[in-house]
Design an enzyme around this catalytic site. Structure first.
Site, PDB file in Angstrom:
ATOM      1  N   ILE A  89      39.642  44.878  43.421  1.00 42.64           N
ATOM      2  CA  ILE A  89      40.945  45.385  42.971  1.00 42.64           C
ATOM      3  C   ILE A  89      41.456  44.346  41.988  1.00 42.64           C
ATOM      4  O   ILE A  89      41.734  43.211  42.361  1.00 42.64           O
ATOM      5  CB  ILE A  89      41.983  45.508  44.122  1.00 42.64           C
ATOM      6  CG1 ILE A  89      41.522  46.477  45.214  1.00 42.64           C
ATOM      7  CG2 ILE A  89      43.353  45.942  43.559  1.00 42.64           C
ATOM      8  CD1 ILE A  89      41.655  47.949  44.881  1.00 42.64           C
ATOM      9  N   ASP A  90      41.536  44.711  40.743  1.00 42.75           N
ATOM     10  CA  ASP A  90      42.101  43.792  39.756  1.00 42.75           C
ATOM     11  C   ASP A  90      43.548  44.202  39.538  1.00 42.75           C
ATOM     12  O   ASP A  90      43.842  45.394  39.375  1.00 42.75           O
ATOM     13  CB  ASP A  90      41.317  43.888  38.442  1.00 42.75           C
ATOM     14  CG  ASP A  90      41.850  42.917  37.410  1.00 42.75           C
ATOM     15  OD1 ASP A  90      42.212  41.785  37.793  1.00 42.75           O
ATOM     16  OD2 ASP A  90      41.924  43.290  36.230  1.00 42.75           O
TER      17      ASP A  90
ATOM     18  N   ASP B 176      37.506  38.977  36.055  1.00 40.87           N
ATOM     19  CA  ASP B 176      38.776  39.437  35.475  1.00 40.87           C
ATOM     20  C   ASP B 176      38.602  39.929  34.042  1.00 40.87           C
ATOM     21  O   ASP B 176      39.562  40.456  33.455  1.00 40.87           O
ATOM     22  CB  ASP B 176      39.812  38.305  35.474  1.00 40.87           C
ATOM     23  CG  ASP B 176      40.557  38.220  36.793  1.00 40.87           C
ATOM     24  OD1 ASP B 176      40.812  39.275  37.394  1.00 40.87           O
ATOM     25  OD2 ASP B 176      40.864  37.098  37.223  1.00 40.87           O
TER      26      ASP B 176
HETATM   27  N1  LIG Z   1      48.219  31.623  37.683  1.00 42.84           N
HETATM   28  C1  LIG Z   1      47.441  32.534  37.140  1.00 42.84           C
HETATM   29  N2  LIG Z   1      47.234  32.552  35.811  1.00 42.84           N
HETATM   30  C2  LIG Z   1      46.452  33.487  35.252  1.00 42.84           C
HETATM   31  N3  LIG Z   1      45.806  34.431  35.928  1.00 42.84           N
HETATM   32  C3  LIG Z   1      45.972  34.457  37.253  1.00 42.84           C
HETATM   33  C4  LIG Z   1      46.790  33.537  37.930  1.00 42.84           C
HETATM   34  N4  LIG Z   1      46.786  33.838  39.242  1.00 42.84           N
HETATM   35  C5  LIG Z   1      45.975  34.910  39.359  1.00 42.84           C
HETATM   36  N5  LIG Z   1      45.485  35.264  38.176  1.00 42.84           N
HETATM   37  C6  LIG Z   1      44.515  36.311  37.866  1.00 42.84           C
HETATM   38  O1  LIG Z   1      45.144  37.336  37.090  1.00 42.84           O
HETATM   39  C7  LIG Z   1      44.614  38.565  37.535  1.00 42.84           C
HETATM   40  C8  LIG Z   1      45.586  39.679  37.259  1.00 42.84           C
HETATM   41  O2  LIG Z   1      45.754  39.768  35.892  1.00 42.84           O
HETATM   42  P1  LIG Z   1      46.978  40.530  35.297  1.00 42.84           P
HETATM   43  O3  LIG Z   1      48.146  39.606  35.397  1.00 42.84           O
HETATM   44  O4  LIG Z   1      46.565  40.782  33.904  1.00 42.84           O
HETATM   45  O5  LIG Z   1      47.166  41.758  36.127  1.00 42.84           O
HETATM   46  C9  LIG Z   1      44.392  38.369  39.002  1.00 42.84           C
HETATM   47  O6  LIG Z   1      43.389  39.230  39.389  1.00 42.84           O
HETATM   48  P2  LIG Z   1      43.448  39.896  40.863  1.00 42.84           P
HETATM   49  O7  LIG Z   1      44.655  40.761  40.919  1.00 42.84           O
HETATM   50  O8  LIG Z   1      42.157  40.608  40.892  1.00 42.84           O
HETATM   51  O9  LIG Z   1      43.493  38.747  41.839  1.00 42.84           O
HETATM   52  C10 LIG Z   1      43.958  36.917  39.101  1.00 42.84           C
HETATM   53  O10 LIG Z   1      42.565  36.747  39.051  1.00 42.84           O
HETATM   54 MG   LIG Z   2      41.396  40.223  38.916  1.00 38.63          MG
HETATM   55 MG   LIG Z   3      40.979  41.228  42.399  1.00 34.61          MG
HETATM   56 MG   LIG Z   4      43.020  38.549  43.619  1.00 30.84          MG
END
Ligand SMILES: Nc1ncnc2c1ncn2[C@@H]1O[C@H](COP(=O)(O)O)[C@@H](OP(=O)(O)O)[C@H]1O
Ligand SMILES: [Mg+2]
Ligand SMILES: [Mg+2]
Ligand SMILES: [Mg+2]
Length: 361
Positions: free
Chosen positions: A137-138, A285
Protein backbone atom coordinates in the site's frame (compact mmCIF):
# COMPACT_ATOMS: atom_id res chain seq x y z
CA UNK A 1 12.05 -9.44 -24.05
CA UNK A 2 8.35 -8.79 -23.66
CA UNK A 3 7.77 -10.24 -20.14
CA UNK A 4 4.28 -11.39 -21.10
CA UNK A 5 3.99 -14.08 -18.41
CA UNK A 6 5.42 -11.81 -15.71
CA UNK A 7 3.06 -8.99 -16.71
CA UNK A 8 -0.02 -11.24 -16.55
CA UNK A 9 1.04 -12.53 -13.10
CA UNK A 10 1.79 -9.02 -11.84
CA UNK A 11 -1.59 -7.68 -13.04
CA UNK A 12 -3.40 -10.56 -11.36
CA UNK A 13 -1.47 -10.10 -8.09
CA UNK A 14 -1.95 -6.33 -7.97
CA UNK A 15 -5.66 -6.50 -8.89
CA UNK A 16 -6.31 -9.01 -6.10
CA UNK A 17 -4.30 -6.91 -3.63
CA UNK A 18 -6.37 -3.88 -4.63
CA UNK A 19 -9.56 -5.88 -4.02
CA UNK A 20 -8.33 -6.81 -0.53
CA UNK A 21 -7.38 -3.19 0.21
CA UNK A 22 -10.67 -1.71 -0.97
CA UNK A 23 -12.55 -3.94 1.48
CA UNK A 24 -10.30 -2.88 4.36
CA UNK A 25 -10.51 0.85 3.52
CA UNK A 26 -14.32 0.81 3.66
CA UNK A 27 -14.45 -0.38 7.27
CA UNK A 28 -11.11 0.76 8.70
CA UNK A 29 -11.17 2.09 12.26
CA UNK A 30 -8.50 4.42 13.66
CA UNK A 31 -7.78 1.80 16.36
CA UNK A 32 -6.75 -0.62 13.59
CA UNK A 33 -3.95 1.65 12.34
CA UNK A 34 -0.58 0.63 13.78
CA UNK A 35 2.40 2.96 13.97
CA UNK A 36 5.79 1.63 12.84
CA UNK A 37 9.10 2.48 14.48
CA UNK A 38 9.65 5.27 11.89
CA UNK A 39 6.30 6.74 13.05
CA UNK A 40 4.57 5.95 9.74
CA UNK A 41 1.21 4.13 9.72
CA UNK A 42 0.56 0.53 8.69
CA UNK A 43 -2.69 -1.46 8.47
CA UNK A 44 -3.94 -4.99 7.86
CA UNK A 45 -4.20 -4.03 4.19
CA UNK A 46 -0.44 -3.30 3.94
CA UNK A 47 0.41 -6.74 5.39
CA UNK A 48 -2.42 -8.57 3.59
CA UNK A 49 -1.54 -7.02 0.23
CA UNK A 50 2.13 -7.97 0.61
CA UNK A 51 1.26 -11.58 1.54
CA UNK A 52 -1.19 -11.84 -1.34
CA UNK A 53 1.16 -10.47 -4.01
CA UNK A 54 3.94 -12.74 -2.76
CA UNK A 55 1.65 -15.83 -2.87
CA UNK A 56 0.15 -15.00 -6.29
CA UNK A 57 3.54 -14.33 -7.94
CA UNK A 58 4.92 -17.64 -6.61
CA UNK A 59 1.83 -19.59 -7.70
CA UNK A 60 1.67 -18.05 -11.14
CA UNK A 61 5.35 -18.05 -12.02
CA UNK A 62 6.80 -20.85 -9.86
CA UNK A 63 10.27 -19.36 -10.21
CA UNK A 64 13.38 -21.35 -9.27
CA UNK A 65 14.43 -18.48 -7.07
CA UNK A 66 11.98 -15.83 -5.98
CA UNK A 67 13.38 -12.46 -4.91
CA UNK A 68 10.99 -9.84 -3.58
CA UNK A 69 12.03 -6.42 -2.21
CA UNK A 70 9.00 -5.21 -0.26
CA UNK A 71 8.17 -2.66 2.40
CA UNK A 72 6.58 -4.62 5.25
CA UNK A 73 8.16 -7.01 7.75
CA UNK A 74 6.68 -9.43 10.28
CA UNK A 75 8.55 -8.40 13.46
CA UNK A 76 5.52 -6.86 15.21
CA UNK A 77 3.09 -9.46 13.82
CA UNK A 78 5.09 -12.29 15.39
CA UNK A 79 4.97 -10.68 18.86
CA UNK A 80 2.61 -11.86 21.61
CA UNK A 81 -0.58 -9.83 21.54
CA UNK A 82 -0.72 -9.64 17.72
CA UNK A 83 -2.58 -12.94 17.29
CA UNK A 84 -6.01 -11.43 16.61
CA UNK A 85 -4.60 -8.91 14.12
CA UNK A 86 -2.70 -11.70 12.34
CA UNK A 87 -5.81 -13.93 12.23
CA UNK A 88 -7.66 -11.00 10.63
CA UNK A 89 -4.95 -10.55 7.99
CA UNK A 90 -4.96 -14.29 7.24
CA UNK A 91 -8.74 -14.21 6.76
CA UNK A 92 -8.43 -11.26 4.39
CA UNK A 93 -5.84 -13.10 2.28
CA UNK A 94 -7.85 -16.35 2.30
CA UNK A 95 -11.12 -14.63 1.35
CA UNK A 96 -9.48 -12.68 -1.46
CA UNK A 97 -7.83 -15.80 -2.88
CA UNK A 98 -11.16 -17.64 -2.61
CA UNK A 99 -12.82 -14.87 -4.67
CA UNK A 100 -10.57 -15.86 -7.57
CA UNK A 101 -11.96 -18.84 -9.49
CA UNK A 102 -8.59 -20.19 -10.58
CA UNK A 103 -7.54 -20.61 -6.93
CA UNK A 104 -10.61 -22.61 -5.87
CA UNK A 105 -8.63 -25.84 -5.33
CA UNK A 106 -5.71 -24.32 -3.46
CA UNK A 107 -4.70 -25.79 -0.07
CA UNK A 108 -5.82 -23.91 3.08
CA UNK A 109 -3.67 -21.07 4.34
CA UNK A 110 -2.33 -20.83 7.92
CA UNK A 111 -1.17 -17.73 9.80
CA UNK A 112 2.38 -19.11 9.45
CA UNK A 113 1.94 -19.30 5.65
CA UNK A 114 0.93 -15.62 5.65
CA UNK A 115 3.91 -14.62 7.82
CA UNK A 116 6.25 -16.56 5.54
CA UNK A 117 4.74 -14.94 2.43
CA UNK A 118 5.33 -11.46 3.94
CA UNK A 119 8.87 -12.46 4.90
CA UNK A 120 9.62 -13.35 1.27
CA UNK A 121 9.85 -9.58 0.79
CA UNK A 122 13.18 -9.35 2.64
CA UNK A 123 15.36 -9.37 -0.45
CA UNK A 124 17.83 -6.50 -0.84
CA UNK A 125 17.56 -6.26 -4.65
CA UNK A 126 20.71 -5.20 -6.48
CA UNK A 127 22.28 -5.02 -9.91
CA UNK A 128 22.08 -8.66 -11.00
CA UNK A 129 19.28 -11.13 -11.62
CA UNK A 130 15.49 -10.76 -11.27
CA UNK A 131 13.96 -8.90 -8.33
CA UNK A 132 10.31 -8.05 -7.80
CA UNK A 133 9.79 -4.72 -6.01
CA UNK A 134 6.56 -4.16 -4.07
CA UNK A 135 4.87 -1.35 -2.19
CA UNK A 136 1.80 -3.24 -0.90
CA UNK A 137 0.00 0.00 0.00
CA UNK A 138 1.73 3.16 -1.11
CA UNK A 139 0.35 6.29 0.51
CA UNK A 140 -0.88 4.54 3.66
CA UNK A 141 -1.70 7.98 5.09
CA UNK A 142 -4.06 8.59 2.17
CA UNK A 143 -5.47 5.08 2.53
CA UNK A 144 -6.27 5.76 6.20
CA UNK A 145 -7.99 9.07 5.31
CA UNK A 146 -10.10 7.28 2.68
CA UNK A 147 -8.26 9.02 -0.15
CA UNK A 148 -5.68 8.13 -2.81
CA UNK A 149 -3.34 5.16 -2.46
CA UNK A 150 -1.72 2.67 -4.80
CA UNK A 151 -0.56 -0.93 -4.92
CA UNK A 152 2.71 -0.79 -6.84
CA UNK A 153 4.72 -3.71 -8.23
CA UNK A 154 7.76 -3.62 -10.50
CA UNK A 155 10.31 -6.06 -11.88
CA UNK A 156 14.02 -5.26 -11.87
CA UNK A 157 16.24 -7.19 -14.27
CA UNK A 158 19.99 -6.60 -14.03
CA UNK A 159 19.29 -3.42 -12.05
CA UNK A 160 16.85 -1.91 -14.57
CA UNK A 161 13.08 -1.57 -14.14
CA UNK A 162 11.56 -3.58 -16.99
CA UNK A 163 7.94 -3.87 -15.87
CA UNK A 164 5.58 -1.98 -13.61
CA UNK A 165 1.96 -2.41 -12.55
CA UNK A 166 0.07 0.01 -10.37
CA UNK A 167 -3.50 -0.16 -9.07
CA UNK A 168 -5.04 3.13 -7.98
CA UNK A 169 -8.44 2.06 -6.60
CA UNK A 170 -9.64 5.60 -5.85
CA UNK A 171 -8.28 7.35 -8.94
CA UNK A 172 -10.99 8.56 -11.36
CA UNK A 173 -10.86 7.02 -14.81
CA UNK A 174 -11.09 10.59 -16.14
CA UNK A 175 -8.55 13.29 -15.24
CA UNK A 176 -7.93 13.74 -11.56
CA UNK A 177 -7.04 17.42 -11.97
CA UNK A 178 -9.90 18.76 -14.10
CA UNK A 179 -12.98 17.63 -12.25
CA UNK A 180 -15.41 18.72 -14.91
CA UNK A 181 -16.74 15.21 -15.39
CA UNK A 182 -19.56 14.77 -12.86
CA UNK A 183 -19.35 11.00 -13.11
CA UNK A 184 -15.67 11.04 -12.05
CA UNK A 185 -16.58 10.46 -8.40
CA UNK A 186 -18.25 7.13 -9.20
CA UNK A 187 -16.08 6.16 -12.13
CA UNK A 188 -12.96 5.27 -10.15
CA UNK A 189 -10.35 2.53 -10.07
CA UNK A 190 -7.46 2.37 -12.54
CA UNK A 191 -4.89 -0.28 -13.33
CA UNK A 192 -1.76 1.12 -14.99
CA UNK A 193 0.99 -1.05 -16.47
CA UNK A 194 4.07 -0.78 -18.63
CA UNK A 195 6.88 -2.94 -19.91
CA UNK A 196 10.14 -1.65 -21.20
CA UNK A 197 9.90 -0.45 -24.80
CA UNK A 198 6.17 -1.27 -25.15
CA UNK A 199 4.50 1.88 -23.82
CA UNK A 200 2.24 2.47 -20.84
CA UNK A 201 -1.43 1.51 -20.56
CA UNK A 202 -4.42 1.95 -18.30
CA UNK A 203 -7.56 -0.11 -17.88
CA UNK A 204 -10.41 0.01 -15.36
CA UNK A 205 -9.62 -2.03 -12.27
CA UNK A 206 -13.03 -3.71 -12.52
CA UNK A 207 -14.57 -5.29 -15.61
CA UNK A 208 -13.02 -6.46 -18.85
CA UNK A 209 -12.44 -3.22 -20.76
CA UNK A 210 -9.44 -3.26 -23.06
CA UNK A 211 -6.32 -1.33 -22.01
CA UNK A 212 -5.80 2.14 -23.51
CA UNK A 213 -2.37 3.54 -24.26
CA UNK A 214 -1.48 6.57 -22.12
CA UNK A 215 0.83 9.46 -22.94
CA UNK A 216 2.12 12.51 -21.09
CA UNK A 217 0.79 16.01 -21.76
CA UNK A 218 2.01 17.83 -24.87
CA UNK A 219 1.35 21.22 -23.27
CA UNK A 220 4.33 23.56 -23.40
CA UNK A 221 2.52 26.58 -22.02
CA UNK A 222 3.70 26.72 -18.42
CA UNK A 223 1.06 29.26 -17.46
CA UNK A 224 -1.48 26.51 -17.95
CA UNK A 225 0.65 23.71 -16.50
CA UNK A 226 -0.43 21.77 -13.42
CA UNK A 227 1.92 20.41 -10.81
CA UNK A 228 1.57 17.71 -8.17
CA UNK A 229 3.17 17.18 -4.79
CA UNK A 230 2.70 15.01 -1.71
CA UNK A 231 -0.25 15.71 0.52
CA UNK A 232 1.90 16.80 3.44
CA UNK A 233 3.23 20.15 4.58
CA UNK A 234 3.68 22.65 1.72
CA UNK A 235 7.29 22.86 0.53
CA UNK A 236 8.53 26.44 0.03
CA UNK A 237 11.01 25.22 -2.59
CA UNK A 238 8.19 23.69 -4.65
CA UNK A 239 6.37 27.00 -4.76
CA UNK A 240 9.53 28.93 -5.69
CA UNK A 241 10.11 26.50 -8.56
CA UNK A 242 6.50 26.83 -9.71
CA UNK A 243 6.75 30.63 -9.51
CA UNK A 244 9.93 30.67 -11.59
CA UNK A 245 8.19 28.49 -14.17
CA UNK A 246 5.25 30.88 -14.31
CA UNK A 247 2.75 28.23 -13.19
CA UNK A 248 -0.35 30.03 -12.02
CA UNK A 249 -2.44 27.16 -10.59
CA UNK A 250 -2.00 25.97 -7.00
CA UNK A 251 -0.34 22.57 -6.63
CA UNK A 252 -2.58 19.52 -6.56
CA UNK A 253 -1.76 17.50 -3.43
CA UNK A 254 -2.16 13.76 -3.64
CA UNK A 255 -0.91 10.70 -1.75
CA UNK A 256 1.02 7.83 -3.28
CA UNK A 257 2.45 6.99 -6.70
CA UNK A 258 -0.92 7.90 -8.18
CA UNK A 259 0.97 11.17 -8.83
CA UNK A 260 3.19 9.35 -11.35
CA UNK A 261 0.07 7.82 -12.93
CA UNK A 262 -1.51 11.27 -13.22
CA UNK A 263 1.57 12.64 -15.05
CA UNK A 264 1.72 9.56 -17.29
CA UNK A 265 -1.77 10.17 -18.65
CA UNK A 266 -1.38 13.93 -18.97
CA UNK A 267 -3.49 15.10 -16.00
CA UNK A 268 -0.53 17.22 -14.89
CA UNK A 269 2.84 18.15 -16.38
CA UNK A 270 5.04 18.18 -13.28
CA UNK A 271 5.42 16.22 -10.01
CA UNK A 272 8.03 17.58 -7.59
CA UNK A 273 9.33 15.60 -4.62
CA UNK A 274 11.84 17.33 -2.38
CA UNK A 275 11.93 15.62 1.02
CA UNK A 276 13.48 15.81 4.44
CA UNK A 277 17.25 15.95 4.36
CA UNK A 278 18.50 12.55 5.49
CA UNK A 279 15.34 10.76 4.34
CA UNK A 280 16.32 7.93 2.03
CA UNK A 281 13.92 7.15 -0.78
CA UNK A 282 13.14 3.43 -1.19
CA UNK A 283 12.90 1.77 -4.60
CA UNK A 284 9.34 0.49 -4.01
CA UNK A 285 8.12 4.10 -3.68
CA UNK A 286 9.26 4.87 -7.24
CA UNK A 287 9.96 1.81 -9.44
CA UNK A 288 6.38 1.20 -10.72
CA UNK A 289 5.72 4.93 -11.20
CA UNK A 290 9.10 5.38 -12.88
CA UNK A 291 8.52 2.87 -15.68
CA UNK A 292 4.88 3.84 -16.22
CA UNK A 293 5.82 7.51 -16.60
CA UNK A 294 8.90 6.96 -18.76
CA UNK A 295 7.03 4.54 -21.04
CA UNK A 296 4.32 7.19 -21.37
CA UNK A 297 6.97 9.57 -22.74
CA UNK A 298 7.85 11.34 -19.50
CA UNK A 299 11.12 11.79 -17.62
CA UNK A 300 12.00 11.00 -14.02
CA UNK A 301 15.25 12.44 -12.72
CA UNK A 302 16.97 13.98 -9.71
CA UNK A 303 17.72 17.69 -9.26
CA UNK A 304 20.93 17.20 -11.25
CA UNK A 305 18.93 15.84 -14.20
CA UNK A 306 20.18 12.25 -13.78
CA UNK A 307 17.80 9.33 -14.21
CA UNK A 308 17.07 7.25 -11.10
CA UNK A 309 19.25 4.23 -10.32
CA UNK A 310 17.37 1.21 -8.95
CA UNK A 311 20.39 -1.11 -8.88
CA UNK A 312 21.91 -0.19 -5.53
CA UNK A 313 19.69 -2.21 -3.17
CA UNK A 314 16.49 -1.12 -1.50
CA UNK A 315 17.37 2.58 -1.45
CA UNK A 316 17.65 4.91 -4.42
CA UNK A 317 21.02 6.53 -4.92
CA UNK A 318 20.20 10.01 -6.20
CA UNK A 319 20.93 13.67 -5.62
CA UNK A 320 18.37 15.79 -3.74
CA UNK A 321 14.85 15.81 -5.08
CA UNK A 322 12.90 13.84 -7.64
CA UNK A 323 11.43 15.55 -10.67
CA UNK A 324 8.79 13.96 -12.86
CA UNK A 325 7.85 15.84 -16.01
CA UNK A 326 7.63 15.70 -19.79
CA UNK A 327 10.64 15.60 -22.13
CA UNK A 328 9.69 18.98 -23.56
CA UNK A 329 9.51 20.70 -20.18
CA UNK A 330 12.57 19.01 -18.60
CA UNK A 331 15.14 21.71 -19.51
CA UNK A 332 13.11 24.60 -18.11
CA UNK A 333 12.02 22.66 -15.01
CA UNK A 334 15.64 21.77 -14.24
CA UNK A 335 16.73 25.38 -14.74
CA UNK A 336 14.03 26.58 -12.33
CA UNK A 337 15.00 23.88 -9.81
CA UNK A 338 18.66 24.90 -9.96
CA UNK A 339 17.89 28.60 -9.55
CA UNK A 340 15.40 28.02 -6.72
CA UNK A 341 17.86 25.77 -4.90
CA UNK A 342 20.64 28.33 -5.23
CA UNK A 343 18.38 31.06 -3.89
CA UNK A 344 17.18 28.93 -1.01
CA UNK A 345 20.78 28.32 0.03
CA UNK A 346 21.51 32.04 -0.26
CA UNK A 347 18.54 32.96 1.88
CA UNK A 348 19.42 30.34 4.45
CA UNK A 349 23.02 31.64 4.68
CA UNK A 350 21.86 35.22 5.01
CA UNK A 351 19.48 34.36 7.80
CA UNK A 352 21.75 31.73 9.26
CA UNK A 353 18.96 29.18 9.38
CA UNK A 354 18.82 25.56 8.51
CA UNK A 355 17.63 25.11 4.95
CA UNK A 356 16.51 21.50 5.39
CA UNK A 357 13.55 20.70 3.17
CA UNK A 358 10.75 18.94 4.87
CA UNK A 359 7.67 17.31 3.42
CA UNK A 360 6.66 15.61 6.62
CA UNK A 361 6.01 17.19 9.98
N1 LIG B 1 9.83 11.72 6.02
C1 LIG B 1 9.57 11.25 4.82
N2 LIG B 1 10.02 11.88 3.72
C2 LIG B 1 9.74 11.42 2.50
N3 LIG B 1 9.04 10.31 2.26
C3 LIG B 1 8.57 9.64 3.31
C4 LIG B 1 8.79 10.06 4.63
N4 LIG B 1 8.17 9.20 5.46
C5 LIG B 1 7.60 8.28 4.66
N5 LIG B 1 7.85 8.54 3.39
C6 LIG B 1 7.49 7.75 2.21
O1 LIG B 1 6.56 8.48 1.41
C7 LIG B 1 5.63 7.55 0.90
C8 LIG B 1 4.33 8.22 0.59
O2 LIG B 1 4.56 9.16 -0.40
P1 LIG B 1 3.53 10.29 -0.67
O3 LIG B 1 3.75 11.33 0.38
O4 LIG B 1 3.89 10.76 -2.02
O5 LIG B 1 2.17 9.68 -0.57
C9 LIG B 1 5.49 6.54 2.00
O6 LIG B 1 5.11 5.35 1.42
P2 LIG B 1 4.10 4.37 2.22
O7 LIG B 1 2.81 5.08 2.38
O8 LIG B 1 4.08 3.20 1.32
O9 LIG B 1 4.78 4.06 3.54
C10 LIG B 1 6.89 6.45 2.59
O10 LIG B 1 7.68 5.45 2.01
MG1 LIG C 1 5.30 3.88 -0.31
MG1 LIG D 1 3.66 1.26 1.62
MG1 LIG E 1 4.66 2.67 4.75
Amino acid sequence: MCYEKELAAAKKAVSLAARLSQGVQKTLLQSEVWTKSDRTPVTAADFGSQALVSIVLERELQPETFSLVAEEETGELRKKGSEVFLEGITKLVKDTLASEESYADCPPLSTEDVLNAIDCGKSEGGCSGYHWVLDPIDGTRGFVRGEQYAVGLALLVEGKVVLGVMACPNLPLASVVCETDKSSKENVGCLFFATSGSGAYVQPLEGNSLPQKVGVSSNENLEEAKFLESYHKPIPLHSSIAKKLGITASPVRMDSQAKYAAVSRGDAEIYLRFTLSGHRETIWDHAPGFIITTEAGGVVCDAAGKSLDFSKGKYLAHKTGIIVTTKKLKPCVLKAVREAMEEEKLISETHNRNCTLSVYV
